[in-house]
Design a protein around this motif. Structure first.
Motif, PDB file in Angstrom:
ATOM      1  N   LYS A 424       0.976  -1.136   0.116  1.00  0.00           N
ATOM      2  CA  LYS A 424       0.071   0.051  -0.040  1.00  0.00           C
ATOM      3  C   LYS A 424       0.842   1.412   0.155  1.00  0.00           C
ATOM      4  CE  LYS A 424      -3.857   2.028   2.565  1.00  0.00           C
ATOM      5  NZ  LYS A 424      -4.510   1.960   3.578  1.00  0.00           N
ATOM      6  N   LEU A 425       1.813   1.340   0.815  1.00  0.00           N
ATOM      7  CA  LEU A 425       2.874   2.431   0.943  1.00  0.00           C
ATOM      8  C   LEU A 425       3.815   2.644  -0.288  1.00  0.00           C
ATOM      9  CD1 LEU A 425       4.011   4.843   2.460  1.00  0.00           C
ATOM     10  CD2 LEU A 425       5.546   3.204   3.453  1.00  0.00           C
ATOM     11  N   ALA A 426       3.992   1.449  -1.051  1.00  0.00           N
ATOM     12  CA  ALA A 426       4.804   1.650  -2.284  1.00  0.00           C
ATOM     13  C   ALA A 426       3.816   2.352  -3.430  1.00  0.00           C
ATOM     14  CB  ALA A 426       5.186   0.156  -3.056  1.00  0.00           C
ATOM     15  N   LEU A 427       2.479   1.850  -3.426  1.00  0.00           N
ATOM     16  CA  LEU A 427       1.784   2.323  -4.389  1.00  0.00           C
ATOM     17  C   LEU A 427       1.236   3.977  -4.172  1.00  0.00           C
ATOM     18  CD1 LEU A 427      -1.036  -0.595  -4.459  1.00  0.00           C
ATOM     19  CD2 LEU A 427       0.760   0.076  -6.382  1.00  0.00           C
ATOM     20  N   LYS A 428       1.409   4.187  -3.105  1.00  0.00           N
ATOM     21  CA  LYS A 428       1.174   5.678  -2.709  1.00  0.00           C
ATOM     22  C   LYS A 428       2.413   6.652  -3.146  1.00  0.00           C
ATOM     23  CE  LYS A 428      -2.157   5.390   1.294  1.00  0.00           C
ATOM     24  NZ  LYS A 428      -2.258   5.570   2.754  1.00  0.00           N
ATOM     25  N   ALA A 429       3.592   5.801  -2.830  1.00  0.00           N
ATOM     26  CA  ALA A 429       4.718   6.600  -3.173  1.00  0.00           C
ATOM     27  C   ALA A 429       4.839   6.673  -4.716  1.00  0.00           C
ATOM     28  CB  ALA A 429       5.861   5.818  -2.773  1.00  0.00           C
ATOM     29  N   THR A 430       4.284   5.853  -5.639  1.00  0.00           N
ATOM     30  CA  THR A 430       4.528   5.936  -7.047  1.00  0.00           C
ATOM     31  C   THR A 430       3.435   7.004  -7.627  1.00  0.00           C
ATOM     32  OG1 THR A 430       3.330   3.863  -7.497  1.00  0.00           O
ATOM     33  CG2 THR A 430       5.664   3.589  -7.388  1.00  0.00           C
ATOM     34  N   HIS A 431       2.361   6.980  -6.686  1.00  0.00           N
ATOM     35  CA  HIS A 431       1.137   7.960  -7.088  1.00  0.00           C
ATOM     36  C   HIS A 431       1.679   9.277  -7.270  1.00  0.00           C
ATOM     37  CE1 HIS A 431      -1.881   4.889  -7.301  1.00  0.00           C
ATOM     38  NE2 HIS A 431      -2.656   5.681  -7.560  1.00  0.00           N
ATOM     39  N   ALA A 432       2.700   9.671  -6.326  1.00  0.00           N
ATOM     40  CA  ALA A 432       3.281  11.121  -6.436  1.00  0.00           C
ATOM     41  C   ALA A 432       4.169  11.196  -7.491  1.00  0.00           C
ATOM     42  CB  ALA A 432       4.010  11.180  -4.967  1.00  0.00           C
ATOM     43  N   ILE A 433       4.841   9.899  -8.163  1.00  0.00           N
ATOM     44  CA  ILE A 433       5.700  10.118  -9.373  1.00  0.00           C
ATOM     45  C   ILE A 433       4.971  10.126 -10.861  1.00  0.00           C
ATOM     46  CG2 ILE A 433       7.804   9.172 -10.364  1.00  0.00           C
ATOM     47  CD1 ILE A 433       8.171  10.010  -7.588  1.00  0.00           C
ATOM     48  N   GLY A 434       4.150   9.125 -10.897  1.00  0.00           N
ATOM     49  CA  GLY A 434       3.720   9.086 -12.312  1.00  0.00           C
ATOM     50  C   GLY A 434       3.012   7.747 -12.525  1.00  0.00           C
ATOM     51  N   ASP A 435       2.970   7.115 -13.679  1.00  0.00           N
ATOM     52  CA  ASP A 435       2.158   6.100 -14.020  1.00  0.00           C
ATOM     53  C   ASP A 435       3.060   5.018 -14.864  1.00  0.00           C
ATOM     54  OD1 ASP A 435       2.380   7.303 -16.506  1.00  0.00           O
ATOM     55  OD2 ASP A 435      -0.020   7.168 -16.828  1.00  0.00           O
ATOM     56  N   GLY A 436       4.378   5.153 -14.591  1.00  0.00           N
ATOM     57  CA  GLY A 436       5.332   4.546 -15.454  1.00  0.00           C
ATOM     58  C   GLY A 436       5.565   3.005 -14.667  1.00  0.00           C
ATOM     59  N   LEU A 437       6.961   2.609 -14.831  1.00  0.00           N
ATOM     60  CA  LEU A 437       7.439   1.450 -14.385  1.00  0.00           C
ATOM     61  C   LEU A 437       8.433   1.815 -13.159  1.00  0.00           C
ATOM     62  CD1 LEU A 437       7.950  -1.562 -14.212  1.00  0.00           C
ATOM     63  CD2 LEU A 437       9.341  -1.326 -16.256  1.00  0.00           C
ATOM     64  N   TYR A 438       7.991   1.260 -11.963  1.00  0.00           N
ATOM     65  CA  TYR A 438       9.123   1.859 -10.833  1.00  0.00           C
ATOM     66  C   TYR A 438       9.435   0.673  -9.900  1.00  0.00           C
ATOM     67  CZ  TYR A 438       6.504   6.135 -12.492  1.00  0.00           C
ATOM     68  OH  TYR A 438       6.161   7.171 -13.167  1.00  0.00           O
ATOM     69  N   GLY A 439      10.323   0.785  -9.254  1.00  0.00           N
ATOM     70  CA  GLY A 439      10.808  -0.090  -8.242  1.00  0.00           C
ATOM     71  C   GLY A 439      10.889   0.576  -7.058  1.00  0.00           C
ATOM     72  N   VAL A 440       9.996   0.435  -5.771  1.00  0.00           N
ATOM     73  CA  VAL A 440       9.985   1.117  -4.593  1.00  0.00           C
ATOM     74  C   VAL A 440      10.816   0.443  -3.461  1.00  0.00           C
ATOM     75  CG1 VAL A 440       8.669   2.154  -2.870  1.00  0.00           C
ATOM     76  CG2 VAL A 440       7.558   2.183  -5.243  1.00  0.00           C
ATOM     77  N   ASP A 441      11.739   1.115  -3.022  1.00  0.00           N
ATOM     78  CA  ASP A 441      12.692   0.244  -1.850  1.00  0.00           C
ATOM     79  C   ASP A 441      11.870   0.892  -0.647  1.00  0.00           C
ATOM     80  OD1 ASP A 441      14.132  -0.756  -3.785  1.00  0.00           O
ATOM     81  OD2 ASP A 441      15.854   0.526  -3.638  1.00  0.00           O
ATOM     82  N   LEU A 442      11.632  -0.174   0.315  1.00  0.00           N
ATOM     83  CA  LEU A 442      11.085   0.048   1.487  1.00  0.00           C
ATOM     84  C   LEU A 442      11.912  -0.765   2.582  1.00  0.00           C
ATOM     85  CD1 LEU A 442       8.437  -0.723  -0.533  1.00  0.00           C
ATOM     86  CD2 LEU A 442       7.177   0.662   1.131  1.00  0.00           C
ATOM     87  N   LYS A 443      11.790  -0.262   3.838  1.00  0.00           N
ATOM     88  CA  LYS A 443      12.218  -1.058   4.993  1.00  0.00           C
ATOM     89  C   LYS A 443      11.099  -0.953   6.061  1.00  0.00           C
ATOM     90  CE  LYS A 443      17.317   0.221   4.997  1.00  0.00           C
ATOM     91  NZ  LYS A 443      17.786  -1.406   5.079  1.00  0.00           N
ATOM     92  N   GLN A 444      11.052  -2.310   6.771  1.00  0.00           N
ATOM     93  CA  GLN A 444       9.948  -2.541   7.735  1.00  0.00           C
ATOM     94  C   GLN A 444      10.510  -2.882   8.854  1.00  0.00           C
ATOM     95  OE1 GLN A 444       7.266  -5.766   6.970  1.00  0.00           O
ATOM     96  NE2 GLN A 444       5.385  -4.323   7.758  1.00  0.00           N
ATOM     97  N   VAL A 445      10.144  -2.027   9.910  1.00  0.00           N
ATOM     98  CA  VAL A 445      10.828  -2.495  11.254  1.00  0.00           C
ATOM     99  C   VAL A 445       9.327  -2.501  12.133  1.00  0.00           C
ATOM    100  CG1 VAL A 445      11.904  -1.542  13.159  1.00  0.00           C
ATOM    101  CG2 VAL A 445      12.749  -0.919  11.045  1.00  0.00           C
ATOM    102  N   GLY A 446       9.089  -3.764  12.667  1.00  0.00           N
ATOM    103  CA  GLY A 446       7.872  -4.053  13.311  1.00  0.00           C
ATOM    104  C   GLY A 446       6.805  -4.077  12.115  1.00  0.00           C
ATOM    105  N   ASP A 447       5.708  -3.282  12.497  1.00  0.00           N
ATOM    106  CA  ASP A 447       4.646  -3.333  11.459  1.00  0.00           C
ATOM    107  C   ASP A 447       4.662  -2.090  10.837  1.00  0.00           C
ATOM    108  OD1 ASP A 447       3.590  -5.548  12.220  1.00  0.00           O
ATOM    109  OD2 ASP A 447       2.515  -4.476  14.014  1.00  0.00           O
TER     110      ASP A 447
END
Length: 494
Positions: A424-447
């Motif tokens: 869900k967070l990855a999709l929100k991040a790309t919505h701010a960029i555009g509608d192309g092809l992206y790779g979202v890097d994320l870290k998760q600590v706990g939840d």
């Protein structure tokens, strides 16, 4: 087979060269019957002038109306009349020109060069000549320079064949020969495919976004859908307008040819991934951080360091605590990223990185065994990977290792099995960029997931990102190109 037509205004303009069936007069070309032309036709317009509503202007105008690829295009002719496009300082030009100034030496205040299809007789200015030709694709150009305090481009204007001397005629002939061979080098089976897609690659890139097997899979997936995927390189800029779309598969940067290709493709009305806006937004981490914060998306605690700001350097540790991670804004594949443990390490690392950028990103260190990578295409999740840290290192890529960069392991899983909050967070991040092809890097600590960065032109390697989807991963990317190209043809907005 590609047909080449060389248009001259007067027969005498071609008198220095051997007669050729490819050479026609401007009036013969303009009077040529208009009909179905099964051949791909390239027109090189060598008229003496491209003045508005003049003979040369009409050659380019009617060539475009007939579906011919013409050099120069009407757009180029119009752009060459707009001095605001090129009245700019040229970085480092003064230093380059010093080696071959004409008589008058350092007191010289004006200087000019001829450019034949992007080539010039002055090696030190070859890169500039190529860039000018890419901006204004015209067979013969003269670039005039002037110097007050620094060298500037004073004018860029077309030149007629009749203005050349013997040596210049020889240079033009050689450049024309090389340029025309590029047009003929690959006969294209137009009837077999509905669309042509250029795939920009660099066979010599050390860490490309896709390995050779993946590139081959993109080609095969395109064939299944009626798309001819044609690998091209950075020297194929002038062929770009032949295609319906551009797929960039080499590491992008806003200051190199990948951005120029993307920008040109967009101007030509082609479907392009990565689009130039995505390249600009994703390749600068400072821009990305501000964008994520403005959208209230979770990111590691971050500060900006400014060159020569000793006070800010002292305060950043108090705000974030050690260890800290320093990043140059435009690094990729973990390059330009340094972890520091104390104030001395911070000062030393910042001093080195400030040689490359006036601003640095400083973030709190968030330790995880792996980073999430969520691939996103047209605002939908495409794949999910865990990238594990390189053994004995705190990053995925260890550039300090002997030999080539070492990377950690990976695990590719169905998107549905990735944590919902990460996707869900990855999709929100790309919505701010555009509608192309992206790779979202994320870290998760706990939840709690946080966005590390959004990558345009993300890695898609055979044996890594395609482990779960297999060949379907490549088909999905090609299906998106097909959808967009069909919408372009029908005039439908995405």
């Amino acid at each position: 087979m590609t047909r080449l037509v060389i248009v001259v205004e007067k027969a005498s303009d071609w008198s220095a060269y051997y007669p050729s069936v490819d050479v026609v007069s401007a009036m013969d070309y303009l009077r040529e019957p208009v009909g179905a032309d099964e051949e791909r036709t390239h027109v090189i317009n060598l008229c003496r002038s491209y003045k508005y509503l003049g003979t040369g202007y009409y050659v380019s105008l009617l060539a475009e109306a007939r579906g011919h690829r013409v050099l120069p295009s009407v757009r180029t002719v119009n752009d060459l009349r707009r001095r605001s496009l090129y009245g700019l300082d040229i970085d480092d030009l003064n230093q380059k020109l010093t080696h071959f100034l004409p008589a008058g030496g350092r007191d010289t205040t004006d200087f000019g060069i001829l450019v034949y299809f992007g080539e010039t007789a002055y090696p030190a200015l070859q890169d500039l000549a190529r860039q000018v030709f890419e901006m204004f694709p015209c067979p013969l150009l003269r670039i005039e320079f002037e110097r007050e305090r620094v060298w500037q481009v004073a004018s860029i204007r077309p030149v007629g064949l009749h203005m050349l001397d013997d040596a210049q005629e020889d240079a033009f002939a050689e450049s024309l020969d090389r340029f025309s061979k590029k047009l003929w080098r690959k006969p294209r089976a137009r009837k077999r495919y509905r669309y042509d897609l250029a795939m920009l690659v660099d066979p010599n890139e050390a860490m490309p976004p896709s390995n050779r097997k993946a590139l081959k899979s993109f080609v095969e997936a395109g064939k299944e859908l009626g798309i001819e995927v044609d690998p091209i390189g950075k020297n194929d800029y002038q062929r770009l307008a032949e295609y319906d779309g551009l797929f960039i598969r080499e590491t992008t940067a806003s200051d190199n040819h990948t951005y120029r290709f993307a920008h040109r493709a967009e101007k030509e009305g082609m479907v392009v991934i990565d689009d130039p806006a995505s390249i600009l937004r994703c390749t600068n981490k400072i821009f990305l951080n501000d964008l994520m914060v403005s959208r209230k998306l979770a990111v590691p605690r971050t500060e900006i360091l400014y060159r020569d700001d000793a006070k800010g350097m002292r305060e950043v540790a108090g705000k974030l605590g050690f260890p800290l991670v320093l990043k140059i804004p435009d690094g990729s594949f973990s390059r330009g990223v340094v972890k520091v443990e104390d104030a001395a390490g911070l000062e030393k690392a910042a001093g080195e990185l400030f040689q490359h950028s006036a601003l640095l990103l400083v973030q709190e260190f968030v330790y995880t065994e792996f980073d999430w990578r969520i691939g996103v295409l047209n605002r939908e999740p495409l794949y999910a990977c865990k990238y594990y840290m390189s053994r004995g290192h705190w990053q995925i890529y260890n550039h300090g290792a002997k030999g080539t960069a070492k990377s950690g392991g990976f695990e590719t899983i169905p998107v549905r099995d990735a944590p919902a909050e990460v996707v869900k967070l990855a999709l929100k991040a790309t919505h701010a960029i555009g509608d192309g092809l992206y790779g979202v890097d994320l870290k998760q600590v706990g939840d709690r997931p946080v966005v590390i960065e959004v990558n345009d032109n993300p890695s898609i390697d055979a044996g890594v990102e395609d482990v779960y989807l297999g060949e379907d991963l490549y088909r999905r990317v090609m299906q998106e190109f097909l959808r967009r190209m069909e919408h372009k043809r029908l005039g439908i907005r995405r």
